[in-house]
Each structure stands twice: as structure tokens, then as C-alpha cells.
Scaffold this active site. Sequence first.
Site, PDB file in Angstrom:
ATOM      1  N   SER A  45      43.294  39.228  34.319  1.00 28.53           N
ATOM      2  CA  SER A  45      44.628  38.611  34.238  1.00 28.53           C
ATOM      3  C   SER A  45      45.375  39.149  33.013  1.00 28.53           C
ATOM      4  O   SER A  45      46.591  39.019  32.917  1.00 28.53           O
ATOM      5  CB  SER A  45      44.511  37.090  34.156  1.00 28.53           C
ATOM      6  OG  SER A  45      43.638  36.715  33.115  1.00 28.53           O
ATOM      7  N   GLU A 182      39.149  29.839  43.185  1.00 26.69           N
ATOM      8  CA  GLU A 182      40.559  29.866  42.776  1.00 26.69           C
ATOM      9  C   GLU A 182      41.477  29.474  43.931  1.00 26.69           C
ATOM     10  O   GLU A 182      41.403  30.042  45.036  1.00 26.69           O
ATOM     11  CB  GLU A 182      40.931  31.275  42.257  1.00 26.69           C
ATOM     12  CG  GLU A 182      42.401  31.343  41.852  1.00 26.69           C
ATOM     13  CD  GLU A 182      42.764  32.524  40.957  1.00 26.69           C
ATOM     14  OE1 GLU A 182      41.868  33.277  40.525  1.00 26.69           O
ATOM     15  OE2 GLU A 182      43.978  32.665  40.688  1.00 26.69           O
TER      16      GLU A 182
HETATM   17  O1  KIV Z   1      41.332  37.283  35.434  1.00 27.40           O
HETATM   18  C1  KIV Z   1      41.205  36.074  35.190  1.00 27.40           C
HETATM   19  O2  KIV Z   1      41.655  35.566  34.151  1.00 27.40           O
HETATM   20  C2  KIV Z   1      40.498  35.258  36.169  1.00 27.40           C
HETATM   21  C3  KIV Z   1      40.503  33.785  35.978  1.00 27.40           C
HETATM   22  C4  KIV Z   1      41.825  33.215  36.274  1.00 27.40           C
HETATM   23  C5  KIV Z   1      39.420  33.125  36.746  1.00 27.40           C
HETATM   24  O3  KIV Z   1      39.948  35.782  37.084  1.00 27.40           O
END
Ligand code: KIV
Length: 283
Positions: A45, A182
Site C-alpha cells: 500500500s 480484506e
Molecule cells: O499493503 C497493505 O498495506 C496491505 C494491508 C492493507 C493488509 O495489504
Amino acid sequence: MRTTISQVREFKKKGEKFAMLTAYDYATARLVDSTGVPLILVGDSLGMVILGYESTIPVTIEVMLHHTRAVSRGVQKAMVIGDLPFLSYHLNAEQALASAGRFLQEAGAQAIKLEGGVNVADKVSRIVECGIPVMGHIGLTPQSVNQLGGFKAQGKTAMDAHRLLEDAQALAAAGAFAVVLEAIPAELAKIITQQIDIPTIGIGAGPSCDGQVQVLSDILGMSETPPRHSKAYAHFNELTAQAVKDYAAEVAAGTFPTAKESLALDPEVITALEKQLGSAALD
Ligand code: KIV
């Protein structure tokens, strides 16, 4: 002592809810670790919240390793989990193992996370059999945003719900130590949590998961368009903007820096300069 996968399994057995948070750099990782949060995810992310991409797809393994190294330098107690980015594990189990190994060997992580269920079970078993703990991730899997047609909730039909349960079971059978759920309905997350013996970690999956994960910038109130499932526990943007304005205003007014924030010259050096330049030059 650092959080271990046995402790994470124990959380579920004892019914102790636990939190996981993302971190992407040394400074915030240190802060998060100092609070005792047991799991820190260096999530891909970061491509969106730190690097400003529209999805996680442009994030490469080199970028992930760079951030994971920074986080690892700041963490002493939590388990650091590195997120395998898009296409770094899809080709075959050997590619997945090689990518996973880099997070432990080159970046100081103790575990890795990857997206997918039945389709990645062979990769999970291969990585686990070589001694690397794996966290799964099913439901809304952002690396498949183009296949999913957007960042949409998953598991809303009977067929999808059944498929997600099978994915979770496949991950558990392959040896994953936990699985992120998720953006799926709370009732489905509850069923999955009851049906598998490894901890589920929810994000937008309701309160019945064994643990919860959030993106740090969302809980700090930094995100421009925070997801519906997040909650801001602080107002980082307002606080930062105010601090920046106060600083700039003091610079403009000449009230910063004061003597307190300045370095004083040794009196002997002042005397020497006065002799050389004349006392008027130092007024
Ligand atoms: O990339 C990320 O931060 C994630 C989380 C939201 C679980 O996969």
C-alpha cells in the site's frame, strides 16, 4: 523479545484480539514498535499512500526491500512482515521462494505476506517448507484491482463466499500462519474465522476476526480519501499544517531562531576576530 508466529497462533487460541499496523519508514516504525503493537506490515500500500501511485501494481521488489530495510532498522520487538509485490511470486513456487528469501536475508523481515488463496497455495507451501513464515491475504486483493474491476468488496454472493472459504482453508493447509481478510462481509469473516485454525486479520471485515490491520496513514488522519472501514484516531494533516504555518510565520517575523536554537561562538574566538576586524565589525 520479538513477536513469533507461535505467539500469533496463541492469540487465537486464547481469544486475545491483536492489532497489526503498516509502517513504511524508520521513524514511524520506531514509533509503532514503541507502543507494543505485535505485528508491523510493510505493505505494498506504500505505493499509494507514500509514493502516490493509483494502485499497488507499479511497486517493485526493490522498492519494497528498500522500505522494509528502513522499517527493520526501527523495530526491535514487533514481527516485521514484508509484502511480496505484484508479479514477484506469480510465475512459480521457485520465484516466490526467491522473492520471499530476499525479504529475510536482505531486509531484516521475519515473515512475508502474499495475496491469493488456492492459486498461491503451492507457493505458500514451498516458502514455508524453507522456513519462511507466510501470511495470506484474500478478499479484496489490491494487486488484482484490474481483474476485480476496482477496489470493491468481495464475497457478497454465495459462490464468492464459498470460494473465499476455500481460499482460506487452502492457505491454512499450505502452512500460512495467519490470513488477512480484506473488504468482505462481517458474517463471512466470522465463518472463515471459525472454520480455520490460523488467525484471521481483518481490514473492512467486521469485528469477529482474530486481529485487525489498518494502514497507519488512515488511523493518523493523513489520507485524502480514507476507506470506509478506517477510522482516524488523530488529525495529523491539521496538526502538520498548523506546525508548518507557525514555523513559516516565526521565520517571517524574525522570531525564529532565538539564542536558544543558535550556536554561540567561543569568547576567545570573538576576541580574536575583534582584534582582526575591529570591534565594530562584530556588533
Ligand atoms: O499493503 C497493505 O498495506 C496491505 C494491508 C492493507 C493488509 O495489504
